[in-house]
Design a protein around this motif. Structure first.
Motif, PDB file in Angstrom:
ATOM      1  N   GLY A 155       0.799  -1.216   0.000  1.00  0.00           N
ATOM      2  CA  GLY A 155       0.000   0.000   0.000  1.00  0.00           C
ATOM      3  C   GLY A 155       0.828   1.260   0.000  1.00  0.00           C
ATOM      4  N   LYS A 358      -5.072   0.774  -0.124  1.00  0.00           N
ATOM      5  CA  LYS A 358      -5.154  -0.691  -0.169  1.00  0.00           C
ATOM      6  C   LYS A 358      -6.554  -1.114  -0.596  1.00  0.00           C
ATOM      7  CE  LYS A 358      -1.756  -1.688   3.473  1.00  0.00           C
ATOM      8  NZ  LYS A 358      -1.542  -2.374   4.773  1.00  0.00           N
ATOM      9  N   GLY A 445      -5.735  -6.326   1.997  1.00  0.00           N
ATOM     10  CA  GLY A 445      -6.439  -5.111   1.637  1.00  0.00           C
ATOM     11  C   GLY A 445      -7.944  -5.295   1.695  1.00  0.00           C
TER      12      GLY A 445
END
Length: 552
Positions: A155, A358, A445
């Motif tokens: 991320g 994410k 995520g």
């Protein structure tokens, strides 16, 4: 001239050749300098210069990154010139230049280059166009500039890539498992989980989990700024309004410093296509419009600092003072223009921050669109920016679920966008609906989104990994409390006749503090359109001149 694997389609524009008369006109701006065979004229990440015009011999231009990778781009022969966009701002170059044989050049400093561009309009147009195309080539080729090393899907890497893309900075990302150089780098630095990503600057410096400030320092977008300098204008925010002020003020001889938190262009740069901006009948992306304005500002000598968020405005002395966040440096300006726009509004979801970058995004650039694959996505918002993003994402995602709280788009979106959304088969509009929960993990995520339809109370779970939030923004004015700039009940800055109980003349865009002006989205009662922001950015310059004349 030898052309290798680039510039094949626009060679005449990217690598133009000057005739003897044109070189003669340039001579008064530069000095003749000689180099021996093999000597380095400039080094990636290290050397700042304006432009080299080749009079004799050949300059070989090579891509170079901090891992030592080098590949030849082209060779400039007599009548050609070396340089690209970095040279307009005085930032370090992103390529290497070596002499092939004995070389004689006309060497121009950054200041001399700008003087040439202004004095010789036709030549300046050709030079600037070549510089832009050379930067485009660097971005597309991805063999030079900054190198990021991180596991796939990290991320933090996505956030840094977004910043680099928004500022037009060449870079590439390497997988520490699949790439040999990346493995060797990781073996040497032994990064811990909190150290990802590693960033390799063009000069070879390696930074662990860098901030955008670290990247700005290593790429030259964040120059050292001195408290001793006094600027005619300090512009806070480089959206369309701020860029317009910078261009017009600098073109009229004022010294201009622009402080920008993230990237030039502001929220407008996230627009996939602006179709109602005057002069562009086929439309133009917000990023392209912002990029052109940024180059214009550099041409006129604007000093741009990115990322440089303003922390405080101090008005009890003159010149006025702006303190940057995280710095004790006080920047001094005879006038300050507030075009600081707004901060992205975030819905009240407990774990929202966990999924930012994410699976949750606040803009829809090619970087985010490329993540969609053939999946379904959710987009929240009913304004023009949301509509443009939905149409853009529909050409990348299998389906776009568009969520709005109202019962239609009519009150918040231009009719041409409403018609286009209705005509796009893979956009589904969900009215009177909102996200109520996000599910996923730090490792994988975002994985699932729960949506509530308010009239019925029904809740539906969608196995969706990408959510785009375009739900508006709040004015970025909290940092102005030390100065006492008056704002309305929503936090937008009051200007002109809207400022209550202030004695003395007030120009239309001047705030309650003399010498402090507000333009664009952050100004109370402004028209939230790119064209209006640009108009205010131009109009404020006349008011700045009038204020400075009174001070004198």
């Amino acid at each position: 001239m030898a052309i290798y694997d680039t510039f094949k389609t626009r060679t005449a524009q990217a690598l133009p050749k000057l005739n003897e008369a044109e070189i003669k006109r340039i001579e008064r701006f530069g000095d003749r300098v000689c180099f021996r065979d093999g000597e380095r004229l400039f080094e990636a990440g290290m050397t700042s210069f304006g432009m080299y015009v080749v009079l004799k011999g050949v300059i070989r231009i090579s891509r170079h990154d901090g891992l030592g990778n080098t590949s030849v781009i082209t060779e400039h022969e007599a009548g050609e010139f070396a340089g690209e966009i970095s040279q307009l701002s005085g930032a370090p170059t992103l390529v290497n230049g070596h002499a092939v044989g004995d070389v004689e050049v006309l060497a121009l400093s950054t200041e001399s280059l700008r003087a040439l561009l202004i004095a010789e309009a036709e030549l300046g147009e050709r030079i600037v166009r070549a510089f832009i195309l050379r930067r485009v080539e660097q971005i597309e080729n991805k063999d030079g500039g900054l190198v990021l090393v991180a596991p796939p899907g990290h991320g933090r890497t996505h956030a840094l890539q977004g910043w680099l893309n928004s500022n037009g900075l060449p870079h590439r990302v390497l997988d520490p498992v699949g790439d040999e150089q990346a493995r060797a780098l990781c073996a040497h630095y032994a990064p811990k989980p909190e150290d990802w990503p590693l960033a390799v600057c063009p000069n070879g410096d390696v930074k662990k989990n860098p901030s955008v400030v670290d990247l700005g320092r290593c790429l030259g977008t964040l120059p050292e700024l001195s408290s001793d300098a006094v600027w005619d204008v300090i512009v806070v925010g480089a959206g369309p309004a701020g860029l317009a002020t910078a261009v017009y003020a600098a073109s009229e001889g004022l010294s201009v410093l622009v402080l920008e938190t993230r990237a030039y262009g502001g929220q407008a740069a996230a627009s996939a296509r602006i179709e109602n901006y005057l002069g562009f009948p086929t439309g133009i992306s917000g990023g392209a419009l912002a990029g052109r304005a940024f180059v214009q500002s550099q041409k006129f000598g604007v000093k741009m600092a990115i990322p440089a968020p303003a922390g405080r405005l101090l008005c009890d002395t003159y010149p006025l003072q702006v303190e940057m966040c995280g710095s004790l440096t006080l920047l001094r300006g005879r006038t300050v223009v507030l075009s600081c726009g707004a901060r992205y509004r975030r819905p009240s979801l407990a774990n929202l921050k966990q999924f930012e970058s994410k699976g949750v995004y606040y803009w829809a650039s090619p970087l985010e669109a490329g993540l969609c694959g053939s999946d379904e996505v959710i987009l929240v918002g009913g304004g023009n920016s949301a509509g443009q993003a939905a149409v853009y994402l529909s050409s990348h995602a299998a389906k776009v679920h568009m969520l709005i709280r109202k019962d239609s788009l009519a009150a918040t979106m231009s009719s041409y966008l409403i018609d286009r959304i209705a005509a796009t088969p893979n956009i589904e509009l969900h009215t009177q609906s909102e996200i109520v929960a996000l599910e996923g993990s730090d490792e994988d995520g975002l994985q699932q989104v729960r949506v509530r339809h308010h009239p019925s109370g029904a809740e539906t779970d969608y196995d969706i990994c990408r959510v785009f939030l375009f739900i508006g923004a709040d004015p970025n004015t909290g940092w102005l409390s030390d100065c006492g700039v008056q704002v309305d009940d929503k936090g937008f800055i009051l200007t002109g006749f809207d400022v209550p109980g202030v004695a003395g003349p007030r120009a239309g865009l001047e705030t309650s503090i003399p010498g402090v002006f507000a333009i664009g989205d952050v100004r109370a009662n402004s028209t939230k359109r790119v064209a209006a922001a640009v108009g205010e950015g131009a109009a404020v310059v006349a008011q700045i001149h009038a204020f400075l004349a009174r001070q004198r």
